[in-house]
Structure formats: C-alpha cells, structure tokens
Design a protein around this motif. Structure first.
Motif, short mmCIF file in Angstrom:
data_model
loop_
_atom_site.label_atom_id
_atom_site.label_comp_id
_atom_site.label_asym_id
_atom_site.label_seq_id
_atom_site.Cartn_x
_atom_site.Cartn_y
_atom_site.Cartn_z
N UNK A 71 -2.97 -19.44 -32.38
CA UNK A 71 -3.00 -20.08 -33.69
C UNK A 71 -2.17 -21.37 -33.71
N UNK A 72 -1.05 -21.35 -32.98
CA UNK A 72 -0.18 -22.54 -32.94
C UNK A 72 -0.82 -23.69 -32.16
N UNK A 73 -1.66 -23.35 -31.19
CA UNK A 73 -2.25 -24.37 -30.32
C UNK A 73 -3.43 -25.11 -30.93
N UNK A 74 -4.29 -24.38 -31.59
CA UNK A 74 -5.55 -24.96 -32.02
C UNK A 74 -5.41 -25.89 -33.23
N UNK A 75 -6.51 -26.56 -33.54
CA UNK A 75 -6.58 -27.44 -34.71
C UNK A 75 -6.92 -26.58 -35.94
N UNK A 76 -6.02 -26.56 -36.90
CA UNK A 76 -6.22 -25.71 -38.09
C UNK A 76 -7.49 -26.09 -38.84
N UNK A 77 -8.26 -25.09 -39.29
CA UNK A 77 -9.53 -25.30 -39.99
C UNK A 77 -9.48 -24.56 -41.34
N UNK A 78 -9.90 -25.22 -42.41
CA UNK A 78 -10.03 -24.55 -43.69
C UNK A 78 -11.19 -23.55 -43.64
N UNK A 79 -11.06 -22.51 -44.44
CA UNK A 79 -12.06 -21.44 -44.42
C UNK A 79 -13.45 -21.97 -44.75
N UNK A 211 2.19 -26.86 -13.22
CA UNK A 211 0.82 -27.41 -13.27
C UNK A 211 0.25 -27.22 -14.68
N UNK A 212 -0.14 -28.34 -15.31
CA UNK A 212 -0.71 -28.26 -16.65
C UNK A 212 -2.16 -27.78 -16.58
N UNK A 213 -2.49 -26.86 -17.50
CA UNK A 213 -3.85 -26.29 -17.52
C UNK A 213 -4.68 -26.93 -18.62
N UNK A 214 -4.11 -27.01 -19.79
CA UNK A 214 -4.81 -27.54 -20.95
C UNK A 214 -4.34 -26.82 -22.20
N UNK A 215 -4.54 -27.42 -23.36
CA UNK A 215 -4.16 -26.81 -24.63
C UNK A 215 -2.71 -26.33 -24.65
N UNK A 216 -1.84 -27.15 -24.03
CA UNK A 216 -0.41 -26.84 -24.05
C UNK A 216 0.04 -25.86 -23.00
N UNK A 217 -0.90 -25.30 -22.24
CA UNK A 217 -0.55 -24.27 -21.27
C UNK A 217 -0.30 -24.88 -19.89
N UNK A 231 3.88 -24.79 -23.67
CA UNK A 231 4.99 -25.64 -24.12
C UNK A 231 4.92 -25.92 -25.61
N UNK A 232 3.74 -25.68 -26.24
CA UNK A 232 3.62 -25.93 -27.67
C UNK A 232 4.12 -24.75 -28.49
N UNK A 233 4.13 -23.59 -27.88
CA UNK A 233 4.53 -22.39 -28.62
C UNK A 233 5.86 -21.83 -28.15
N UNK A 234 6.44 -22.43 -27.12
CA UNK A 234 7.72 -21.94 -26.58
C UNK A 234 8.81 -22.95 -26.87
N UNK A 235 9.78 -22.57 -27.68
CA UNK A 235 10.90 -23.48 -27.98
C UNK A 235 11.72 -23.76 -26.72
N UNK A 236 11.77 -22.79 -25.78
CA UNK A 236 12.52 -23.00 -24.54
C UNK A 236 11.96 -24.19 -23.77
N UNK A 237 10.66 -24.21 -23.58
CA UNK A 237 10.04 -25.30 -22.81
C UNK A 237 9.90 -26.57 -23.64
N UNK A 238 9.72 -26.43 -24.95
CA UNK A 238 9.69 -27.62 -25.79
C UNK A 238 10.99 -28.40 -25.69
N UNK A 239 12.12 -27.68 -25.75
CA UNK A 239 13.43 -28.33 -25.72
C UNK A 239 13.73 -28.96 -24.36
N UNK A 240 13.11 -28.44 -23.31
CA UNK A 240 13.43 -28.90 -21.96
C UNK A 240 12.35 -29.81 -21.36
N UNK A 241 11.33 -30.07 -22.12
CA UNK A 241 10.24 -30.91 -21.60
C UNK A 241 10.72 -32.34 -21.38
N UNK A 242 10.47 -32.87 -20.17
CA UNK A 242 10.90 -34.22 -19.80
C UNK A 242 9.72 -35.19 -19.85
N UNK A 243 8.60 -34.75 -19.37
CA UNK A 243 7.43 -35.60 -19.30
C UNK A 243 6.46 -35.08 -18.27
#
Length: 761
Positions: A71-79, A211-217, A231-243
């Motif tokens: 749910x955190x990764x995808x593009x939110x859609x209205x019902x 190795x990046x897979x896609x959709x933040x994984x 990395x989009x759903x993990x605060x550990x990797x978000x905080x440590x992401x360099x590039x």
C-alpha cells in the motif's frame, strides 16, 4: 421479461465499462490470472503473497511481500477511479490485499481459499475497505535484478553487500565492478530516476550496496542472508540511503578537466615504489608528478611533503578538480592524490592507480591531512620553458639538462650527480672551472650567505640572484652533501637523488633544514676542477721550509708537489725535483695541461705546478707557496727547462673484476673476510678480516670521491662492500655475493657510514 432486462443491462454495462470488456477479452492479464486461480489455496498464500505472486508472474512487477508495504509503494487510487488489475486493501485483524476485477469484484485469499468477492454486495468487505493503489508495469526486468532475486535466501558464499553486487554484475552483465562499495560508488554514473538493475547505496557503519529491483525494492545482504527489502517502506533504509549508480562497463565518468581526465585514464596502472611512468608504475608522489608534467609542462616534486608545501593551501569545502589531496599513511608518511570531483580523487595505491572517495573510503577519510592547489603562477615557476630565454647564461645552460637521470658519482651526460651538474653548467656557460666535489666547491668563489645563516630569517631574493649556488649539509651524510643552482623566488634546479633526476624544486622545509650557505662563481678563472690545482690552492701562503713535506711543517719545492699529487691523485711522486723530472713523461711547454709539472734550473731542479693561463704555483723561500704569472715574471721564464706529465690514474680494476666474478656465489662468512680475500687475490695485500680493524685501514674519503676498488662501510648491522662504479657496490647479503646500489636505495643510504680507499695500504 426479466431475462430480457438482464441481457440489456449486461450489454449496456459492457458499453459503459470498457474495463470489463477488456477483462473478458483477456486484455487484462493480471485479472485473468487472478480469476484462474480462484479455488483452493494450494500454495498457502497470505493475501499479500497472492497479490505479489500474480504481479510477478504476469508482468514482472516485483511487489513487497506484506500488504502494508504494498500500500505504501503504489500510487493511491480513489474508489470511484478503480480499474481492473489495481490492488485493493481491507483492514481486518491485519491489513489484507487483493486484486480488483471490476464493478466491486475482487479476488482475495480467505479461509475458504482463493475467493472472488464483491464489496458492493458485502457489508463486511465494504466496511473493511481500506483503499487501493495502482502499480505501473515494468518494461523489462534487468538481468542483474532477475539474478539478484533468484539468489534471495541463504548467503551460502558469505558475501558482504558489495561482494554480492560484484558477483551479480559479473554473472548477469559481464561487468567487473570493484569489491568495495566505496569503489563501486566512484565507478558508476549518477542516477536521477531509479531503474531495475541499478545499484543502491546505504551508509551504515560502512557503505553498503544492493541491487534495485523496482517499486522501491532491492536485494541486499544482511545478517539474515540475501534478502529483499523496500527503501520506501523501511525507515532504516530510508534514513541511510545515499544514492544510486548505473554501470555500462565504462568506469571513467566524463570530465572536461585535462588533469583529471589523464589521472582517470591511468587508473589500473600498477604500483611501483621507484617508478614514475605508466610503463614502470607509480607511487603517489610520482603519479602526481607525471600527470602535472604531461598536462602543464611543470616539473613538480615527486616527494609528497614538498608537493604539499609548494602548493597553495585549500580548505576541503573549496576543493576543485585538479587540486591535490594529502593523507598520512600508517608509517606517518604523506601520500597524495588528485581531486577529481564529488569528494572523489585518483591516487596511486599499493594495488595500483585507483579512484577513491574522501568519505566512503574510511582509510582515507580517517587520514585526511589537507589539500593544495597549483595556480598558474606556481606552475610557471617549476616549468622549464619559463627559463628558456633567461638573461643569465647559467640558468639557460642548466635547463638543457632537465630530466637527466641522477647517478651518485656519475660524471657523464647520460647520468650525473649534483656537483658534476653544477661543475658542468659553469664550465659550459661561463668557462668557469669548479672542483668536481661539492664540499670543495664550497671552499672557492665568493660567499653570499655564509655557513650558519638561518635561511628562515632572510629573503633569498634580497641576498641572492639567479645563478648563485646553494649548498646543503647532512642530506644523507655528514658535512656538505648537496648543491643546487638558484632560480629565484625560492626555486632551485639541481640533480637530486630524492627525485632521481635533474629537476626544478621549491625550497621546501627539507632543503631549508639542511641549508649551509650560498656562493657566487661568476668571476672565477682558476680551473678548480683539476684536483691537483684545487689542493695546491688550499696551501697558498704555507711557509717555505727546507726538507718540509707537510702543511704543518712547511714545504720545500719537491715536498710541495709531492704532497699535492698524493692528496689529489694518491700518486707517489719521488721526493726531490730531479727524481720527479726523471720519472715523468716529457711534454712540450705549449702542450702542458693544468696539473702537469714545470721544471726550472736553480741551484737544483725546481718543480712547480702548472695551473693554466701561463700561471703556476711554486714554493719560494721568500713567499712560501705562491702563484707566479710567467707572462709578467722576469725571474722564472729564463730558467724553464721543460714540462712533465704523469699517469695519475690510480684505479686498479683487477680487484673489482675479481669481485664481479663472485657475484651470485655463496659465501658463508663476513663481508670483511670477503674483502680480505679479494685484495689478497688481486695484489697480495693482507687486509684485516675484522670490520672494525678494516675501517681503520686506508684513508677515509668523501662519497663523491669514490673510485672503483674503494670500500664502503655501513652500520645496523655492520657491513663492508667494494665500490664498482656508478653508485654500485658488491657485498655479502644473506650468505651470497651480491651487487647492490646506493642510488635511490634508502636502506643503504640510511646505513652508510663512510668510504675508504686502500690505495696507500
């Protein structure tokens, strides 16, 4: 009638809702697979695992395992905007996900299996509805990402993060990445928008890569094994992401800076402690020297402390491409690299020339000392072209020899030492004949800065002018041991063993610490390069004494020339003038050379030393040792009876030839015993076999006066060798006869004690 209404409604629904039509026409592969799997949950999927499986199988989109992350990764859609293939979420005891079909229908895992449900017809699902997201379809998964996913599981090969990335790229794409994450970071191109197969970096206690897979994984090595993370759903990797970096097999990023470009082109050149070219290899100082010389034409030092001193100091935050960065290694020595960009620099390491990072390579980040910049003004001072048309002929002549290899005791144009360089330059440029040896040069000429001058208290340009000669003591042995020609503005040109050649140098702290004084030789006409003339000039003013043979007692005429020849050539002239006349080889007066003897008839035959320019040095009763000008003298020319020359070459090569015949042979005894054996074989001379006694035998000589057959003594441990010329000597190393070199070999230079000649033994 009811059936007709149902049919019309169904047709109308098809027309108004194209998603349904597409699904029924198999255009929506995601919904088709989801519907096909309705039934038993044979694989025991969780709700989110089912969604993950369908997306990966059908269109190669790799979703996280858990619904919360999906749910955190995808593009939110209205019902109201839902389309077939979107992922819908429901909140029960935990968050659940399913695949939307159309018109409220969706497929989801329940306790009954993989089921089709409709939240429009079910209060439970309508109340539990928690949103929806849409995922874009990957065009094509990169082979590196695909292989990384295949390896998720146990870390059987005990990879660290960067080793796993290295392995994946080599296997999947045939690209050889460095082992360390910091080096992988340097080699890649910056990524603006992540794509499958890119390498992502995170800074923990050290730099990590995955190795990046896609959709933040991405796939990365952790203590749990080779795992898939987001990395989009993990605060550990978000905080440590360099590039992230992308690789195409070309490890050198483009640059418009010539110095940086050449430095990067040399990446991979091997390390060589004494090398200074791509063919030989480099150390850190010679790497900087080579790059700057090739691009700017300036001859910077190969010695890193001098490089640091001569440049303009620069703060780290102000670094620009081409600046030099300096570090202190484990031995407390400075090493230097060339700053490239983005906190990266190129340096010659023990593994060869490589690009490193000021932060991510902890070895360098912990040892950073500072930086220096070489402005155009500073580069000009070390560029030979600056002096090409100098007004002083000494400077112009000196530049002709730039780059000539240094050779201790060398005296040919192929290679030479510091004093020969100065002697040759003055002879060629000014017809000034200086002594061959540096400490003897110091004893002649006009003193501009006397011994004992504190060089840090004077402005050199106020006291000296270009073409003056500087002398230094204790550079590698006691007493005056080096000489250089002053260029102005604190720069010198000299033949130096530290640099291995004739070069331009800044008057760094090293040279200032060893500074002795300065001389000017512009007006000299005496040929001090002749050893006999030099020795004779030191005796001017010595008293006459009948029967005298030493400076302390005084000289008579025969004793004077006998003493001079002994000191200059170690040549034993007979004691008296008549005997000297008889031993020499006759030459015409016109053919007499400086250093030959002239003879005059008085109450006995009187010898004198010819010094050129129709002048001689002789001992007289009235003036002692004095200079006589035969052009103006009325007393001496009528009494001249002839001239004699002598073969003063004292070198006995037989002992050296014998020494060479033993090279590479075993000798299980001391080096002193080996010398004893050599001299006994060559001439029957019995030298002591104890090194302390041997060091008291013969006569001590300056290293610049070494001739073949002389002995060199070393300490720590004590050792003796026989000099074979051109800075080489033969001695015993590990019970084997071996030829060694003084030139550029610090282990021998640091241990050298003295040279001794056995000529008089």
């Amino acid at each position: 009638m009811k059936q007709l209404k149902r049919f019309v409604s169904f047709v109308f629904l098809i027309i108004l809702v194209p998603e349904l039509a597409n699904a029924e026409d198999s255009n929506d592969r995601v919904t088709n697979l989801a519907l096909e799997m309705v039934g038993e949950n044979q694989q025991e999927f969780l709700t989110s695992e089912f969604v993950q499986y369908v997306y990966e199988e059908v269109i190669g989109v790799h979703l996280p395992r858990f619904a919360r992350e999906q749910q955190q990764m995808g593009q939110a859609i209205e019902r109201r905007d839902l389309q077939s293939g979107d992922v819908v979420f429901f909140q029960g005891s935990s968050l659940m996900s399913g695949i939307y079909i159309n018109d409220g229908r969706f497929v989801i895992v329940t306790s009954e299996g993989i089921s089709e449900r409709n939240f429009n017809h079910s209060d439970y699902w309508s109340d539990a509805y928690h949103g929806a997201v849409r995922f874009s379809q990957d065009e094509e998964i990169d082979p590196a990402a695909e292989l990384a996913l295949e390896n998720v599981g146990e870390n059987d090969q005990s990879f660290i993060t960067s080793e796993f990335v290295q392995f994946i790229y080599e296997e999947a794409r045939g690209i050889s990445l460095p082992r360390a994450a910091s080096d992988q970071w340097i080699e890649g191109d910056d990524v603006d928008e992540l794509q499958s197969g890119d390498v992502v970096f995170f800074q923990g206690s050290f730099l990590m890569s995955g190795i990046y897979i896609g959709n933040g994984q991405f796939v990365i090595v952790t203590t749990e094994g080779i795992v898939q993370r987001n990395m989009e759903t993990s605060s550990y990797y978000q905080d440590r992401y360099v590039g992230a970096k992308r690789y195409d097999g070309d490890s050198s990023p483009p640059t418009d800076h010539d110095i940086v470009q050449l430095a990067r082109e040399l990446i991979g050149t091997p390390y060589n402690r004494t090398g200074s070219s791509p063919e030989e290899g480099f150390n850190s100082g010679s790497f900087v020297y080579y790059v700057y010389k090739e691009i700017t034409g300036s001859w910077l030092s190969k010695r890193t402390p001098a490089l640091y001193e001569a440049g303009m100091e620069v703060e780290r935050e102000d670094l620009e491409p081409g600046d030099l960065v300096f570090f202190e290694n484990d031995d407390g020595e400075l090493i230097a690299g060339i700053y490239s960009e983005d906190d990266q620099f190129v340096i010659a390491t023990s593994s060869g020339v490589e690009e490193r990072h000021l932060d991510y390579n902890t070895y360098y980040s912990d040892r950073y000392v500072g930086a220096a910049r070489y402005t155009d003004d500073r580069l000009e001072k070390s560029n030979p072209l600056t002096y090409e048309e100098h007004e002083n002929p000494i400077i112009r002549e000196a530049m002709n020899y730039i780059g000539t290899p240094y050779l201790m005791t060398g005296s040919t144009l192929d290679a030479f030492d510091c004093s020969f360089f100065v002697q040759m330059v003055f002879r060629e440029a000014m017809d000034v004949h200086l002594p061959r040896i540096s400490y003897k040069q110091w004893e002649v000429g006009e003193t501009m800065l006397p011994e004992g001058t504190d060089i840090n208290d004077v402005e050199l340009d106020e006291e000296l002018r270009p073409g003056d000669v500087l002398y230094f003591s204790g550079t590698w042995q006691e007493g005056i041991s080096h000489t250089a020609i002053y260029l102005g503005e604190d720069y010198i040109i000299h033949a130096t063993g530290e640099e291995g050649q004739t070069t331009i140098s800044y008057m760094s702290e090293y040279w200032r610490d060893h500074f002795t004084g300065a001389k000017r030789f512009d007006d000299l006409t005496i040929q001090y390069d002749n050893e006999a003339i030099f020795e004779a000039y030191q005796l001017l003013g010595t008293d006459y004494k009948q029967g005298g043979t030493t400076p302390d007692d005084g000289f008579d005429t025969g004793g004077f020339v006998q003493y001079v020849y002994n000191e200059a050539y170690h040549y034993e002239l007979p004691r008296f003038g008549r005997e000297q006349w008889e031993e020499g080889t006759e030459v015409s007066i016109e053919a007499a050379e400086p250093g030959d003897l002239l003879f005059f008839q008085g109450s006995s035959i009187i010898p004198a030393l010819y010094i050129g320019n129709n002048q001689m040095i002789v001992t007289t009763v009235s003036n002692g040792v004095t200079v006589i000008d035969l052009t103006t003298s009325e007393y001496w020319p009528p009494r001249l009876i002839g001239a004699r020359t002598y073969n003063t070459d004292r070198r006995d090569l037989e002992v050296v030839q014998i020494a060479r015949s033993y090279i590479d042979e075993s000798f299980v005894d001391t080096s002193a015993t080996f010398m004893q054996q050599l001299f006994y074989e060559a001439s029957g001379i019995e030298l002591p076999d104890n090194i302390d006694d041997l060091q008291q035998t013969g006569e001590s000589i300056h290293v610049e006066e070494l001739n073949e057959g002389d002995l060199l003594f070393f300490e720590n441990p004590k050792l003796v060798g026989i000099y074979t010329g051109d800075g080489q000597f033969i001695t015993i190393v590990q019970d084997q006869v071996s030829e060694q070199s003084l030139d550029g070999e610090q282990r021998w230079i640091d241990r050298f004690v003295e040279g001794r000649t056995m000529n008089d033994v």
